[in-house]
Design a protein around this motif. Structure first.
Motif, mmCIF file in Angstrom:
data_model
loop_
_atom_site.group_PDB
_atom_site.id
_atom_site.type_symbol
_atom_site.label_atom_id
_atom_site.label_comp_id
_atom_site.label_asym_id
_atom_site.label_seq_id
_atom_site.Cartn_x
_atom_site.Cartn_y
_atom_site.Cartn_z
ATOM 1 N N LEU A 47 -2.651 7.247 22.796
ATOM 2 C CA LEU A 47 -3.847 7.572 22.022
ATOM 3 C C LEU A 47 -5.082 7.580 22.917
ATOM 4 N N ASN A 48 -5.145 6.629 23.838
ATOM 5 C CA ASN A 48 -6.258 6.571 24.785
ATOM 6 C C ASN A 48 -6.285 7.811 25.675
ATOM 7 N N VAL A 49 -5.101 8.207 26.162
ATOM 8 C CA VAL A 49 -5.008 9.396 27.026
ATOM 9 C C VAL A 49 -5.426 10.641 26.249
ATOM 10 N N ARG A 50 -5.028 10.718 24.994
ATOM 11 C CA ARG A 50 -5.409 11.889 24.188
ATOM 12 C C ARG A 50 -6.929 11.963 24.014
ATOM 13 N N ASN A 51 -7.561 10.812 23.743
ATOM 14 C CA ASN A 51 -9.023 10.794 23.625
ATOM 15 C C ASN A 51 -9.694 11.268 24.909
ATOM 16 N N LEU A 52 -9.220 10.752 26.040
ATOM 17 C CA LEU A 52 -9.803 11.118 27.335
ATOM 18 C C LEU A 52 -9.564 12.590 27.651
ATOM 19 N N LEU A 53 -8.409 13.098 27.256
ATOM 20 C CA LEU A 53 -8.095 14.516 27.499
ATOM 21 C C LEU A 53 -9.055 15.410 26.729
ATOM 22 N N HIS A 54 -9.292 15.096 25.458
ATOM 23 C CA HIS A 54 -10.234 15.875 24.653
ATOM 24 C C HIS A 54 -11.635 15.847 25.273
ATOM 25 N N LEU A 55 -12.046 14.648 25.697
ATOM 26 C CA LEU A 55 -13.385 14.515 26.280
ATOM 27 C C LEU A 55 -13.491 15.270 27.603
ATOM 28 N N GLY A 100 5.887 -5.203 20.359
ATOM 29 C CA GLY A 100 4.781 -5.376 21.306
ATOM 30 C C GLY A 100 4.714 -4.238 22.297
ATOM 31 N N LYS A 101 5.863 -3.842 22.841
ATOM 32 C CA LYS A 101 5.899 -2.729 23.798
ATOM 33 C C LYS A 101 5.522 -1.410 23.123
ATOM 34 N N LEU A 102 5.936 -1.249 21.865
ATOM 35 C CA LEU A 102 5.609 -0.029 21.125
ATOM 36 C C LEU A 102 4.106 0.116 20.920
ATOM 37 N N ILE A 103 3.466 -0.980 20.522
ATOM 38 C CA ILE A 103 2.014 -0.928 20.283
ATOM 39 C C ILE A 103 1.274 -0.616 21.581
ATOM 40 N N GLU A 104 1.695 -1.240 22.687
ATOM 41 C CA GLU A 104 1.079 -0.929 23.990
ATOM 42 C C GLU A 104 1.261 0.550 24.338
ATOM 43 N N SER A 105 2.467 1.065 24.120
ATOM 44 C CA SER A 105 2.768 2.457 24.446
ATOM 45 C C SER A 105 1.952 3.410 23.585
ATOM 46 N N GLY A 107 8.714 11.797 22.328
ATOM 47 C CA GLY A 107 8.028 10.618 22.849
ATOM 48 C C GLY A 107 6.529 10.665 22.654
ATOM 49 N N GLY A 108 6.041 11.725 21.994
ATOM 50 C CA GLY A 108 4.614 11.858 21.717
ATOM 51 C C GLY A 108 4.235 11.210 20.397
ATOM 52 N N LEU A 109 2.965 11.341 20.036
ATOM 53 C CA LEU A 109 2.455 10.684 18.833
ATOM 54 C C LEU A 109 3.145 11.175 17.570
ATOM 55 N N ARG A 110 3.529 12.456 17.537
ATOM 56 C CA ARG A 110 4.167 12.999 16.336
ATOM 57 C C ARG A 110 5.524 12.338 16.052
ATOM 58 N N ASP A 111 6.179 11.816 17.085
ATOM 59 C CA ASP A 111 7.423 11.069 16.850
ATOM 60 C C ASP A 111 7.151 9.884 15.932
ATOM 61 N N LEU A 112 6.084 9.154 16.223
ATOM 62 C CA LEU A 112 5.733 8.003 15.392
ATOM 63 C C LEU A 112 5.350 8.441 13.989
ATOM 64 N N LYS A 140 -0.925 2.811 22.097
ATOM 65 C CA LYS A 140 -2.344 2.758 22.462
ATOM 66 C C LYS A 140 -2.613 3.523 23.754
ATOM 67 N N LEU A 141 -1.667 3.489 24.681
ATOM 68 C CA LEU A 141 -1.832 4.257 25.928
ATOM 69 C C LEU A 141 -1.904 5.751 25.615
#
Length: 814
Positions: free
Chosen positions: A210-218, A200-205, A152-157, A207-208
């Motif tokens: 990816l956003n969390v990953r950015n915030l985690l790195h920061l 639509g649900k996939l794109i929202e998911s 269910g992570g980014l690597r799945d996509l 982006k969530l």
């Protein structure tokens, strides 16, 4: 980053192509992500100096690129030798340089990609996905997920995108300012491969995540993709979730990861189907007017949205025929569920097919898992819906409440045909639907209240089963199991199983042998689904010991006293018959059958030899049931237990169980099951001698334990912050018992906790005759059977003082 690369390399007349690779190519760079660049040339020779100069300038400008250099000949070479590296060639995006070189490279890449190579690549991707799941978690509802690599992570996509690229001989990256994933999903929508609502649900998911990953790195100021509890709290606050609402944030995260995982599985099945020869429609078998089966695929004979009764019927056929949904029916079910959720028109439906699913001999867990994944289970059982994505915090819980429940059912099914004690019992059950219902409902009230969820859960089970058409006898049995689903583990792991009072109290709760059998299996299912670390051989043995004793007492209609007397007589007689006079006297001087059950004949002989030799202190080590067992033989003193606990603590050992056996002459045999605190594994045998020396020094009052404890505590703080996250309440509860005062200590876990508790009890004049240590999540429940200094039960008027002193002692550790 791209702008800097263009500025730096733009002054060169480049005869080669510079491309971005990996997350840089996908337009998915997070803070601290690697900046991967590939230099492509017809031949590497003659271009080395130029490439070195360009890379040096990148670094001088502060752009720390990781670069590779590839020639046209590398395409064929890597296709044969390194499919992982070959994958990278499909994920490049032209930045600057000679675009004709890049076009020529791409053409060679597609020319070499024949049918056989495609098949090899796709099979490699399928295998890699399974290996990744095995390492990082195959569930999208792991409580501390790796945002990139867990299911269910980014690597799945990414994996789906790579497979699509290979299968269709195309490069997905383009020069629009959107991510590769958005471009890919847009392509799927245009080609009508997946329905627009799902996109639509996939794109929202996406982006969530990816956003969390950015915030985690920061937040961590480094590249780290594991979303741990502390980071979850910080990110929830950044995203404006209310105070202490990180659980709501994670619920949304799990919804997103489930959508991504579901999409990945759907596309993977489609890709796998494309690798196999299609089955002729002539071979389709009609099941009823709505459904048919072709090979191992279930088909829907229509294009309309399905009603809820039809969906449940489809799942029954899927399970019964051990089939899978074809892509069309799977998409229709997902779209139908979306429609039901949006309108919230949950019709009353017949429960016949759902009940039939639970009665099947196989595929029950797998079917419920799919129903949960597509949202069907939450629509059919609204009471279950609140459990979906419900966060269960703690070091030991690995999954959300709904995932834990499904895994528990799957773990039960895996017992079928196995030769373990619990496996044989499960296999012998003719009907298993009542057991599955008990598992399904055992945690259903947790979202309402974790405390007392077993009581409320019993009431919810009653309401739901009544609605589903079960009779009162079946409802009462499931209610009993839900209400008592914690009772067996609490008794087995926190009480003395050679105590008649304990056995009597436990046995009298059961209305039948059948209810005992089901509770034993439910307890196994619950514990085995918490995390791989929870279910151990030690716990398995304790549960079976309690089950066996209760079964005999119930069957023979005897009390705990009568059973233990008979059991002890049998064991002691058979042991003494083979023993010498010294061993006979030794066994007869210990008024606890647990001693003979705990040690082998050879070990008992060794104990006798050590005592007869006059050894002041003897220490034995053995590995058993996933633990290192340490046994100490010496003469008893009032402060002995806490000194032994202290010696073990300063050696970074986690004490899981303490059994105290005392001879009539004051010789004690204390047995501890321990693991290494850092790893949770067996203790390295190279450490035995140091532990033995410290234990002997502790017994002989030669070890300044308080000083040593303070010294080692300073090195524990990093480890503690990693292992322990919760600040739950400290509770001291006094339990009634005929002979002893039982003190249950509930506390967050900490290194050296048992040492501090036993030390304080010694100062309060309490003698500990039996101790059991149970860890639940990252809390402990330590049970102590105590008497006062006069050898009597502790008067009730002293309970409050003991409670205050113990709480104060524990609080000082935090």
């Amino acid at each position: 980053v791209e702008e800097y690369l263009l500025r730096v390399s733009g002054k060169y007349n480049l005869p080669i192509a510079i491309t971005s690779v990996g997350s840089f190519s996908r337009r998915e760079l997070s803070p601290f992500s690697d900046i991967d660049v590939m230099f492509i040339a017809p031949e590497v020779e003659g271009n080395e100096e130029l490439i070195t100069k360009v890379v040096t300038e990148f670094w001088d400008c502060g752009i720390e690129v990781s670069h590779t250099v590839r020639a046209f000949s590398d395409i064929g070479k890597f296709a044969e030798e390194d499919l992982h590296a070959f994958t990278q060639f499909f994920e490049t995006r032209f930045i600057i340089g000679n675009d004709k070189v890049y076009a020529q490279w791409s053409q060679i890449l597609f020319d070499i990609l024949d049918k056989d190579l495609k098949r090899k690549l796709l099979q490699k991707y399928f295998n890699d996905i399974q290996l990744r799941y095995k390492k990082y978690g195959d569930s999208p509802k792991v409580l501390e997920p790796n945002i990139k690599f867990t299911a269910g992570g980014l690597r799945d996509l990414h994996s789906v995108e790579w497979i699509y690229s290979v299968q269709n001989s195309l490069i997905l990256t383009d020069q629009r300012e959107i991510t590769q994933t958005e471009s890919f999903l847009t392509r799927l929508r245009k080609n009508k491969i997946i329905n627009p609502k799902e996109i639509g649900k996939l794109i929202e998911s996406y982006k969530l995540l990816l956003n969390v990953r950015n915030l985690l790195h920061l937040n961590l100021n480094q590249k780290n993709d594991r979303l741990e509890f502390n980071s979850q709290e910080v990110i929830a606050k950044i995203l404006d979730y209310p105070e202490e609402s990180n659980y709501n944030f994670m619920k949304h995260y799990f919804e997103a990861s489930t959508i991504i995982h579901r999409f990945t599985k759907t596309l993977m099945k489609k890709f796998e189907e494309d690798l196999t020869s299609p089955i002729s429609d002539i071979l389709a078998i009609k099941i009823d007017d709505d459904f048919s089966r072709k090979g191992d695929k279930l088909l829907f004979n229509g294009t309309r949205l399905l009603k809820l009764p039809e969906i449940i019927r489809a799942y029954y056929y899927r399970a019964y025929h051990d089939a899978r949904f074809d892509e069309k029916i799977r998409s229709l079910i997902i779209e139908s569920v979306h429609e039901l959720e949006e309108t919230q028109e949950y019709e009353q439906v017949s429960s016949v097919f759902f009940r039939e699913i639970l009665k099947l001999r196989r595929n029950v867990g797998k079917t419920l898992e799919s129903m949960n994944e597509t949202g069907v289970l939450g629509v059919f059982l609204p009471e279950f819906k609140e459990m979906i994505g419900f966060f269960q915090p703690g070091v030991y819980h690995c999954y959300t409440a709904d995932e834990h429940t499904i895994i528990a059912i799957k773990n039960l099914e895996d017992l079928e045909g196995t030769t373990s004690k619990v496996g044989k019992l499960f296999t012998s059950l003719k009907e298993k639907d009542i057991l599955y219902l008990a598992v399904l409902f055992h945690d259903i009230a947790k979202p309402i209240s974790v405390s007392g969820h077993e009581i409320v859960g019993g009431e919810i089970a009653h309401l739901v089963m009544e609605r589903l058409g079960y009779d009162q006898e079946e409802i009462s049995l499931v209610q009993f199991l839900v209400r008592h689903h914690l009772t067996m583990e609490q008794t087995a792991f926190r009480r003395n199983l050679n105590d008649p009072t304990t056995l009597d109290s436990f046995t009298e709760i059961f209305p039948s042998v059948y209810s005992l059998q089901l509770l034993y299996l439910l307890t196994y299912a619950d514990l085995s689904a918490v995390s791989p670390a929870i279910w151990t051989q030690w716990k398995s043995d304790l549960l079976f010991e309690l089950y066996r004793k209760t079964l005999i007492m119930f069957r023979d209609a005897v009390s705990g006293e009568e059973f233990l007397h008979s059991d002890a007589k049998h064991i002691i007689t058979s042991t003494i018959t083979r023993a010498g006079s010294s061993v006979k006297k030794h066994i007869e001087s210990i008024d606890d059958i647990g001693y003979i059950q705990n040690f082998t004949e050879d070990e008992i002989n060794e104990h006798v030899n050590e005592i007869e030799r006059g050894s002041k202190v003897s220490v034995f080590f053995k590995e058993e049931g996933g633990f290192t067992n340490i046994t100490v033989i010496t003469r008893d003193t009032s402060s002995l237990l806490y000194r032994l606990c202290g010696a073990l603590s300063i050696n970074d050992l986690n004490i899981h169980d303490a059994q105290i056996f005392t001879r009539k002459d004051g010789i004690i045999i204390d047995s501890f099951n321990v693991t290494d605190f850092r790893t949770g594994e067996l203790v390295d045998s190279l450490r035995y001698e140091r532990i033995r020396v410290d234990l002997k020094r502790a017994v002989l009052h030669q070890l300044q334990i308080n000083n040593e404890f303070i010294r080692v505590k300073s090195k524990w703080w990093r480890l503690e912050s990693k292992l322990f996250s919760r600040r739950s309440k400290i509770k001291i509860i006094f339990e009634k018992h005929d002979k002893y005062t039982i003190i249950d200590v509930y506390s967050p876990d900490r290194l050296g906790l048992l040492y501090q508790i036993t030390k304080k009890m010694n100062e309060l004049g309490l003698s500990i005759y039996f101790a059991k240590i149970a860890t639940k999540e990252d809390d402990v429940v330590d049970a102590f059977y105590t008497l006062n200094s006069s050898g009597r039960k502790v008067p009730e008027n002293q309970h409050e003082l003991i409670k205050v002193e113990l709480i104060k002692t524990i609080e000082e550790m935090f």
